[in-house]
Design an enzyme around this catalytic site. Structure first.
Site, PDB file in Angstrom:
ATOM      1  N   HIS A  64       1.036  -1.910   4.716  1.00  0.00           N
ATOM      2  CA  HIS A  64       0.013  -0.937   4.307  1.00  0.00           C
ATOM      3  C   HIS A  64      -1.036  -1.553   3.385  1.00  0.00           C
ATOM      4  CE1 HIS A  64       2.454  -0.151   0.552  1.00  0.00           C
ATOM      5  NE2 HIS A  64       1.245   0.083   0.061  1.00  0.00           N
ATOM      6  N   ASP A 108       7.071  -1.469   7.127  1.00  0.00           N
ATOM      7  CA  ASP A 108       5.999  -1.782   6.191  1.00  0.00           C
ATOM      8  C   ASP A 108       6.141  -3.203   5.652  1.00  0.00           C
ATOM      9  OD1 ASP A 108       3.810  -1.457   4.574  1.00  0.00           O
ATOM     10  OD2 ASP A 108       4.817  -0.187   3.089  1.00  0.00           O
ATOM     11  N   SER A 205       2.488  -2.578  -4.699  1.00  0.00           N
ATOM     12  CA  SER A 205       2.833  -2.628  -3.273  1.00  0.00           C
ATOM     13  C   SER A 205       2.840  -4.058  -2.749  1.00  0.00           C
ATOM     14  CB  SER A 205       1.815  -1.823  -2.458  1.00  0.00           C
ATOM     15  OG  SER A 205       1.930  -0.450  -2.717  1.00  0.00           O
TER      16      SER A 205
END
Length: 255
Positions: A64, A108, A205
């Site tokens: 992502h 992901d 992230s």
């Protein structure tokens, strides 16, 4: 000791005990000689994700993070104020599993092939990956690190932070997320954010979950970008479920 002086001392002690001003979320600075695999993944506007070096020419991060259209990777420093031109690497190729759509649906994970190989030295070293399926024990203490927000809608940091987070049993994790009407995707690990005040936040992230010196997970998502823990467990992509895909990409040097 006078009353006002004593009160001031008590306030200062309380602030120190709560770790204010030294967070990933309730974390602390990473020593210069540790976590030499950490990478900053960045776009031309300065938006950032984390990442980590797994071979001399590949960095692992979250799929992502491709949403920010990353263009460079920084290696070799924990302090972003000290970044020099030689620490910044272009991205030659981005590899994402074909089934990936969004973090909430799983898969992901993304590999970034660097435009040139960094020298491996006392500032840059790759991290070890699992050799087989994940067998981490519940409540095992692992580490997550990043340059992300220190609290919900808070500031990013310039100096790399880390915190220890406990592994949360996957069935417990599923139940906690089910309470808020969300079904966890496959191939994930849960750690932190639940029953503790520690975890990751936005901007972290793509960073690694490291257990015993091995990177076992990739920072994926938390609950509605809410970093005011405890709430529900933080979710990571389980690297062990993608070992063959990673090996194939590294061998081909391409997707």
């Amino acid at each position: 000791m006078t009353g006002p002086t004593k009160l001031l001392l008590l306030v200062l002690m309380s602030l120190c005990q709560n770790g204010l001003g030294s967070d990933i979320v309730n974390g602390k600075k990473v020593p210069k000689n540790l976590m030499l695999y950490m990478a900053l993944v960045q776009n031309s506007q300065g938006q950032r994700c984390g990442g980590f070096l797994i071979s001399q020419d590949f960095v692992l991060t979250a799929a992502h993070c491709n949403d920010i259209k990353p263009s460079t990777v920084v290696l070799g420093t924990h302090n972003l104020k000290n970044v020099t031109k030689d620490m910044r690497y272009g991205i030659a190729k981005k590899c994402i599993p074909p089934h990936f759509t969004k973090a909430a649906n799983g898969g992901d994970i993304m590999l970034l092939k660097l435009s040139r190989k960094p020298p491996l030295n006392n500032r840059v070293q790759p991290v070890q990956l699992p050799k087989a399926a994940n067998k981490i024990k519940d409540n095992a203490k692992c580490r997550v690190a990043g340059w992300g927000l220190t609290k919900t809608e808070g500031p990013n940091v310039d100096v790399l932070q880390f915190t220890e987070v406990p592994i949360v049993n996957l069935e417990v994790c599923k139940k906690q997320w089910k309470i808020i009407n969300f079904d966890l995707p496959k191939n994930v690990i849960c750690a932190g954010g639940y029953k503790v005040k520690k975890g990751f936040c936005q901007g972290d992230s793509g960073g690694p979950l490291v257990c015993g010196g091995t990177a076992v997970g990739v920072v994926s998502f938390n609950m509605r970008k809410d970093c005011d823990y405890p709430n529900v467990p933080n979710v990571y992509t389980d690297i062990s479920k993608y070992l063959q895909w990673i090996k194939d990409v590294l061998k081909k040097k391409s997707c």
